[in-house]
Design an enzyme around this catalytic site. Structure first.
Site, mmCIF file in Angstrom:
data_model
loop_
_atom_site.group_PDB
_atom_site.id
_atom_site.type_symbol
_atom_site.label_atom_id
_atom_site.label_comp_id
_atom_site.label_asym_id
_atom_site.label_seq_id
_atom_site.Cartn_x
_atom_site.Cartn_y
_atom_site.Cartn_z
ATOM 1 N N CYS A 94 1.199 -1.089 -0.538
ATOM 2 C CA CYS A 94 -0.336 -0.293 -0.051
ATOM 3 C C CYS A 94 0.760 1.789 0.068
ATOM 4 O O CYS A 94 1.297 1.707 -1.026
ATOM 5 C CB CYS A 94 -0.814 0.046 1.411
ATOM 6 S SG CYS A 94 -2.466 1.400 0.887
ATOM 7 N N HIS A 192 -3.524 -5.387 0.117
ATOM 8 C CA HIS A 192 -3.132 -5.751 1.738
ATOM 9 C C HIS A 192 -2.856 -7.169 2.436
ATOM 10 O O HIS A 192 -3.288 -7.088 2.714
ATOM 11 C CB HIS A 192 -3.076 -5.471 3.140
ATOM 12 C CG HIS A 192 -3.464 -3.565 2.688
ATOM 13 N ND1 HIS A 192 -2.160 -3.056 4.057
ATOM 14 C CD2 HIS A 192 -3.795 -2.823 2.659
ATOM 15 C CE1 HIS A 192 -2.482 -1.969 4.314
ATOM 16 N NE2 HIS A 192 -3.284 -1.505 3.263
ATOM 17 N N GLU A 194 -0.940 -9.245 4.057
ATOM 18 C CA GLU A 194 -0.439 -9.516 5.833
ATOM 19 C C GLU A 194 -2.334 -9.241 5.845
ATOM 20 O O GLU A 194 -2.505 -10.117 7.704
ATOM 21 C CB GLU A 194 -0.338 -8.356 5.780
ATOM 22 C CG GLU A 194 -1.080 -7.125 6.623
ATOM 23 C CD GLU A 194 -1.041 -6.078 5.576
ATOM 24 O OE1 GLU A 194 -1.552 -5.013 6.228
ATOM 25 O OE2 GLU A 194 -0.651 -6.245 4.227
#
Length: 214
Positions: A94, A192, A194
């Site tokens: 990001c 994202h 994660e």
């Protein structure tokens, strides 16, 4: 499992907790710090998401940028320079993608025309991204082939790509969603991994860790 490989995360805790958790779940040690002496020997660098980059770094005035942290920008740019100098792998996520783009002389669209389809709206949004071009050696095609369904929480994006950076996928509305470098072990995504549901971002993290293990 990738230990004893350790990954530097340059950001402020607890803002980085999701990144640490995702890597720890893969058996990887992390060093989260703002001080290069603490992470300079790590095998790879993760530049995390966050607020927007100070527009002066890409030659513009503020035209919609939010949550600016100039001190953190400077620290992240310096960390990127350090890992480039050492030719160690870098993953941008990001804001991290945008830091990489600006470092190489690219610019940022400070508020996307279609921001309502990408920005945080009390939770991540989701959409498809599509491989660009015919090169099947880039990390996106190697992981996802022609398309992937990803999460989204950004209102900015790449305007002009930096020197040496190659867009490897985009969304339906033409927003560049991932880049790689033509000569350095650098990859970055606008989504994202994660915090993708059901561990769907794991493949991308494994790919990055495989680069760090070479």
């Amino acid at each position: 499992m990738y230990s004893p490989v350790s990954i530097a995360i340059v950001g402020r805790t607890p803002d980085t907790a999701n990144y640490e958790k995702a890597l720890h779940n893969l058996g990887v040690d992390t060093v989260t710090s703002l001080y290069s002496a603490q992470y300079k020997d790590c095998a790879g660098l993760l530049l995390p998401g966050g607020g927007d980059i100070t527009p002066a770094f890409f030659g513009q005035r503020n035209r919609g940028s939010r949550n600016i942290d100039t001190k953190l920008d400077i620290i992240q740019f310096k960390a990127l320079e350090l890992f480039i100098e050492k030719k160690k792998p870098v993953l941008g996520i990001c804001k991290g993608l945008q830091v990489i783009n600006v470092h190489f002389g690219g610019t940022i669209c400070q508020h996307l025309r279609t921001a309502e389809h990408h920005q945080w709206n009390n939770s991540d949004q989701f959409h498809y991204v599509y491989h660009i071009g015919s090169d099947r050696t880039d990390f996106f095609y190697q992981i996802y082939e022609s398309c992937a369904y990803v999460n989204s929480a950004h209102h900015q994006g790449i305007d002009k790509p930096g020197t040496g950076l190659i867009p490897v996928c985009q969304s339906d509305d033409g927003v560049i969603e991932a880049i790689s470098h033509s000569g350095l072990p650098i990859m970055a995504v606008q989504w994202h991994p994660e915090r993708m549901p059901a561990g769907e971002g794991t493949e991308l993290l494994y790919y990055f860790l495989s680069m760090c293990s070479k």
